[in-house]
Design an enzyme around this catalytic site. Structure first.
Site, short mmCIF file in Angstrom:
data_model
loop_
_atom_site.label_atom_id
_atom_site.label_comp_id
_atom_site.label_asym_id
_atom_site.label_seq_id
_atom_site.Cartn_x
_atom_site.Cartn_y
_atom_site.Cartn_z
N GLU A 1 22.20 -9.94 10.77
CA GLU A 1 22.10 -8.82 11.71
C GLU A 1 21.85 -9.28 13.13
O GLU A 1 22.34 -8.67 14.09
CB GLU A 1 21.00 -7.86 11.26
CG GLU A 1 21.33 -7.05 10.01
CD GLU A 1 21.31 -7.85 8.73
OE1 GLU A 1 20.81 -8.99 8.73
OE2 GLU A 1 21.82 -7.35 7.71
N HIS B 1 15.43 0.41 1.25
CA HIS B 1 16.70 1.13 1.47
C HIS B 1 16.40 2.59 1.79
O HIS B 1 17.20 3.47 1.51
CB HIS B 1 17.60 1.04 0.23
CG HIS B 1 18.07 -0.34 -0.11
ND1 HIS B 1 17.29 -1.25 -0.78
CD2 HIS B 1 19.23 -0.99 0.17
CE1 HIS B 1 17.96 -2.38 -0.94
NE2 HIS B 1 19.14 -2.26 -0.37
C1 LIG Z 1 19.01 -8.61 5.88
C2 LIG Z 1 19.89 -7.93 4.93
N1 LIG Z 1 21.08 -7.47 5.33
C3 LIG Z 1 21.90 -6.84 4.46
C4 LIG Z 1 21.54 -6.63 3.17
C5 LIG Z 1 22.46 -5.86 2.23
N2 LIG Z 1 22.96 -6.75 1.19
C6 LIG Z 1 22.35 -6.87 0.01
S1 LIG Z 1 23.01 -8.07 -0.94
C7 LIG Z 1 24.17 -8.43 0.23
C8 LIG Z 1 25.16 -9.52 -0.04
C9 LIG Z 1 24.50 -10.79 -0.41
O1 LIG Z 1 25.48 -11.74 -0.67
P1 LIG Z 1 25.07 -13.20 -1.14
O2 LIG Z 1 24.01 -13.74 -0.27
O3 LIG Z 1 26.30 -14.00 -1.28
O4 LIG Z 1 24.38 -12.97 -2.54
P2 LIG Z 1 25.04 -12.34 -3.85
O5 LIG Z 1 24.69 -10.89 -3.84
O6 LIG Z 1 26.50 -12.58 -3.80
O7 LIG Z 1 24.39 -13.05 -4.98
C10 LIG Z 1 24.03 -7.62 1.33
C11 LIG Z 1 24.89 -7.65 2.52
C12 LIG Z 1 20.28 -7.11 2.79
N3 LIG Z 1 19.81 -6.95 1.54
N4 LIG Z 1 19.48 -7.75 3.67
#
Ligand SMILES: Cc1ncc(C[n+]2csc(CCOP(=O)(O)OP(=O)(O)O)c2C)c(N)n1
Ligand SMILES: Cc1ncc(C[n+]2csc(CCOP(=O)(O)OP(=O)(O)O)c2C)c(N)n1
Ligand SMILES: [Mg+2]
Ligand SMILES: [Mg+2]
Lengths: 327, 327, 327, 327
Positions: D60, D129
């Site tokens: 962000e 959330h």
């Molecule tokens: C700071 C933040 N920004 C956005 C989110 C929303 N969000 C939750 S999981 C995710 C994707 C995470 O991807 P990755 O790090 O590759 O982990 P995966 O879920 O694929 O295991 C996002 C964008 C969040 N939880 N925290």
């Protein structure tokens, strides 16, 4: 290091149990019995391999939301997981205050994590610092998704560990997606383990669908950390077989063919075959384990369904340590 | 008792607590050999070593995040943010992590830590070395916020903050570091976090302030006394938790409330105090609740005429208080 | 590429002018005529080398506070710098709202920067993105100190540029200190240019006391960026000859011997000698340039002293674009 | 006019502005092919391409920081923060950079950008959330803060925000995305940023709210009308700048003020409104200024009974309003 058949079976069992529990969560969601599930399907080999490299209850872990298999290895019970899925009283991670899969288990040094990704990476560095200050021989494992390694927080945490040679293992689970976004839009390197060279610590990429390989690699890193050799960054690669979460519709950004193709590398299928091929287990044993797992999961769901919700009033505390109530 | 400056009292508190409890350690930028840019930690590096007085990488996020990790492990970090203006990179760790840990883990995990930050203007620091930041943190249940205005309180409150099992933001009015002097006992004492301090009794009007503004408020009260206006001065001291009782009792007595802070008016801490008074002392009020605060520009400008325009001083307080007293 | 004598002399001239102006600022500070100075002494070769690699007024720059020589090359006048030193009306960077050396010069695309370090790195990525979206052939140069590359912000900015192959040159000026903290406590790599390999862009370390070498290296990076080849990370190494700022006392953390030793690598001495050795200039020309510089600086100081302060009232705007007043 | 949902109105606004002005672009997590996790950008990637609808790295800080850079260059970024709860990593870029740019450069540089963020609870999102974040941003002179509560306003205000030359934080009540429907013109119109909206005239009590709370406030007003209590409902809509005139005029008429928000009480935005009323409408008030707000726990808990305990709803508003009307 050649593992005993016993250990191999144990690893398989944890992967299987996690898978069955996880699958059941999806069923519960379809049945409208739970509101949300975020799945670790496809991640079991990486998590179980890493968990078995730790001294459980002695070492520390700052996990993330896909770590169901890791948490089960550490000692989270299926019943406890179901309580959190259902937001029921007795959920040990948050007393049903957090969404499911926001793990915490004090009794085994698994630290509470939040939703904002990568915050736990920095906590792991702090725990590593504390261990070093106390001259103890514990290590910390922290996990994260590959997309989340884009956060500045992640770099800062890893950097601290590298500068101060802290006993931390940074395990990135690269499942090819951050919700819909592929790694190419997150980083200009091929593996998040490549980020290690810029931060001054060893970086290793490992096949995250091979539980034994993960176990090997993480074990060496743990050994190095425990003996003062400093941190290691490990990327385990796998494929996120399910949508990001029960709220996601992954058909908007990837084809069914791609998913089907990748299901061939399902770590559960791979390890089963390997165990059969090497005569570690028989088909019959596998079937027994399957029905065992099913039984445990069914019992846990029943337990969860019968458990009470927290009272309204519990929402009012504890804001400060002074307000903590036990029981 | 000996007379000490505010900054010396702060150093004494850290020194004594480090001596008392080996889990207490300091982490921040230039806190080591340099002794801090305001020299608040001078001598501690030599006395306690690089293991307990840690020159961090230049990164506030991880100063706080690593502190949180160490606190989770059971240590007691005292994190120094070099200027309050530079706390914002750490905002996510403070707001999402430190303040929510106890609640989100239903009390299983705690973050006993102190974040010290010199704040405030009038020292020629311009936009980014003059800010008041309290209002960003008095809206975060789970965090205590303390602002001492005398050396006695500074030592006693900082010792209380270090012993507090919760995260505490400890804001130090840097203009007063060497300007404000007062008697400080050599021995061990704490000033409890919570109660405001009626630093001068009065009957005509209640003047609420903290930090440097409290210092000036006392001067105003003296001036107004000579004009026959009796001002009750209250040093809010602990911004969170709010000592509503002391505030409301004072308004009950005087019927008039003036709240002063150097931070911007809109959305500032004074709004909360005014709202509390407006709601809970409605029938006691003989005049509108007034706020005297920094103007709504982004921060204190550098050039002297502009800085003077911004800053609240004794004269502005005296005028506002006289005005309200004459309502 | 072999440089013309003219160009070499021009580069020397800019270094010299910057040095004399900078030295005079220290004098003004000792005389109590200014409240604060943060110095670029020792950094001139790196900054002038980099500036000359740009198309001035066409390319963009997001600078940092040590960039006096860079800014002079871009077109900041000594008078303008003195106005900002003194907080006088007409300071083009902020209308005397920011502290001195918080540069901004709209007319040559030098973006306003703040005190919180590393924020400008991310802006540079954004400007690079805009240039790429517009399909223009401009580049952005952004500068920073080595300590500040510990900020998560810095990584995020560089990562964006690497992922999207943006036309950005990241120039780190490694002067061996972040206030009192040495690079070993900031990073576990030898050079901040080593961080490039983890982020997926080229990284180069260059002798920051050699203006011609810096010019060469930055020129290649600019050329690559301009032609769609993406970003480059460059570390220029030098020694911070002065204390961190006029508020600093560097005797608390480094020996006089160390400083004296390093003064031998003063870039001004080095280039003078080189120009003499290669017969680019004569002693006499050097003397002329010296007295020219002195005259310009003296005139600028006089100009600054006679300039008016901003009025009180100017502090009240512009908070929003609607409030901007010109003149 | 056709009936649209809140989220559709938001998408329309972006679509129309992107069509109108090629400098407008979207950047955020999963905004591309996925169309945003709330599907607010569905179709825009296909229509405008990956150059103008950019799937950012998961970070962000740089979504906003890169946006700022692009805005400095003259583009008009619309940055999406996936959930308001995840805005805190970007806090430094917003508070230190975006909000202060115009002032600190005396108007030379501007940051015309919009940051969109879905906020608010009641959707089973648990602690991270569900958050309301407005109070952290209504204390930052230089930033406009907008919260629509109807599809008509959502479209008109977002278009105004995109055309505004200042940074605008645009908070979207996500519970209302599909729940709130209303007439929305197909053609181009803006709703000016600034004025509050008297959404229902009344004489007995003034009810101030925004977002989902305004939706419930209208329901309460209807209910109370049937009890013979005449409620004036004011949709604050633009939190900064504050429409003091409309607020004070309403209180002059009714003599009673109730401010409602789902964000935590202490330090919340309601305190500012209460303070303004208490100071400037003192002689108009027939009752204490009351606030109805989320309780002072860190955030909205997950489990349904606990979430219900936290959330403000029509019933709670009705009770509080009735209570105050009967004062
Ligand atoms: C700071 C933040 N920004 C956005 C989110 C929303 N969000 C939750 S999981 C995710 C994707 C995470 O991807 P990755 O790090 O590759 O982990 P995966 O879920 O694929 O295991 C996002 C964008 C969040 N939880 N925290
Ligand atoms: C976010 C932030 N934290 C702390 C500071 C205080 N500070 C100003 S300069 C500085 C050291 C910078 O060191 P380096 O990046 O090496 O640059 P140098 O000054 O040596 O050129 C510090 C800690 C700051 N300006 N911003
Ligand atoms: Mg992933
Ligand atoms: Mg440096």
């Amino acid at each position: 290091m050649e593992l005993s058949s016993e250990l191999k079976k144990e690893m398989y069992w944890m992967m299987l149990l996690s898978r069955r529990l996880d699958e059941r969560a999806w069923v519960l969601h379809r049945q409208g019995k739970i509101a949300f599930h975020i799945s670790g399907i496809g991640h079991e080999a990486a998590q179980v391999g890493a968990a078995f490299a730790l001294k459980k209850g002695f070492d520390w872990v700052t996990p993330y939301y896909r770590d169901l298999a890791l948490m089960l290895c550490l000692g989270l019970t299926p019943r406890e997981f179901v309580l959190s899925l259902m937001g029921k009283s007795g959920d040990p991670s948050s007393g049903a205050r957090q969404m499911p899969s926001h793990f915490s288990l004090r009794r085994v040094n698994a630290v509470s994590h939040s939703a904002p990704v990568a915050t736990q990476t920095v906590h792991a560095a702090g725990i590593g610092l504390a261990i070093k200050m106390k001259k103890e021989d514990k290590v910390v494992l922290t996990t994260i998704g590959e997309g989340s390694t884009s956060q500045g927080e992640w770099y800062e945490g890893v950097n601290w560990a590298a500068v101060h040679q802290l006993p931390v293992i940074f395990l990135v689970q690269n499942n090819q997606y951050a919700i819909s976004v592929p790694p190419e839009l997150q980083m200009a390197v091929k593996s998040s383990a490549d980020k290690a060279c810029g931060l001054g610590l060893p970086g290793i990429t490992v096949d995250g669908t091979d539980v034994f390989e993960v176990f090997d690699i993480v074990s060496s890193a743990v050994e190095r950390a425990r003996t003062g050799g400093g941190p290691t960054l490990i990327e385990a690669r796998m494929y996120r077989i399910t949508p990001h979460s029960s709220d996601d519709d992954d058909r908007t950004y990837r084809s069914r063919e791609e998913v089907e193709e990748n299901k061939k590398k399902d770590p559960i299928i791979l390890i089963r075959q390997k165990l059969l091929d090497t005569l570690v287990v028989s088909e019959k044993e596998l079937q027994e384990m399957d029905s065992n797992a099913k039984e445990i999961v069914t019992e846990a769901v029943k337990f969860g369904e019968e458990a009470p919700y927290p009272s309204f009033e519990e929402a009012s505390y504890p804001v400060f340590v002074e307000d903590v109530r036990n029981g | 008792m000996v007379e000490k400056t505010l900054v010396d009292a702060i150093r004494d508190a850290m020194d004594e607590e480090m001596q008392r409890d080996e889990n207490v350690f300091i982490v921040g930028e230039d806190v080591g050999q340099r002794g801090g840019v305001f020299r608040a930690t001078v001598g501690l590096f030599d006395k306690y070593g690089s293991n307990r007085v840690i020159d961090s990488p230049l990164a506030e996020l991880s100063i706080v995040g690593v502190g949180i990790g160490a606190a989770l492990y059971g240590l007691k970090p005292v994190c120094e943010i070099q200027f309050a203006d530079f706390i914002f990179p750490a905002f996510n760790q403070i707001i999402s992590e430190a303040t929510k840990m106890v609640y989100r883990s239903n009390g299983e995990w705690t973050v006993p830590m102190v974040i010290r930050a010199p704040y405030g203007g009038g020292i020629g620091g311009g936009l980014y070395h003059s800010q008041s930041i309290e209002a960003y943190f008095t809206h975060a249940p789970g965090l205590k916020v303390v602002v001492p205005s005398t050396p006695y309180d500074a030592k006693g409150l900082l010792k209380a903050a270090i012993r507090d099992p919760n995260p505490v933001l400890f804001l130090e009015p840097k203009k007063g570091y060497r300007l404000i002097k007062g008697e400080v006992p050599e021995d061990d004492y704490c000033v409890p976090i919570g109660p405001a301090n009626i630093s001068q009794q009065g009957t005509d009007i209640s003047l609420f302030a903290y930090g440097m503004m409290h210092y000036y408020a006392l001067q105003s009260a003296q001036k107004l006394a000579s004009e026959g206006i009796s001002v009750e001065v209250i040093d809010l001291r602990t911004l969170i938790p709010i000592d509503k009782e002391t505030i409301l009792n004072s308004v009950k007595k005087t019927g008039k409330a003036l709240i002063v802070h150097e931070d911007n008016l809109t959305g500032g801490y004074g709004g909360e105090i005014a709202a509390i008074i407006a709601e809970h002392a409605f029938t006691d009020l003989d005049a509108p609740v007034r706020r005297l605060a920094g103007p709504d520009v982004p921060a204190v400008p550098f050039s002297h005429p502009m800085q003077d325009w911004y800053m609240i001083n004794e004269e502005k307080i005296t005028n506002a208080a006289r005005d309200l007293a004459n309502y």
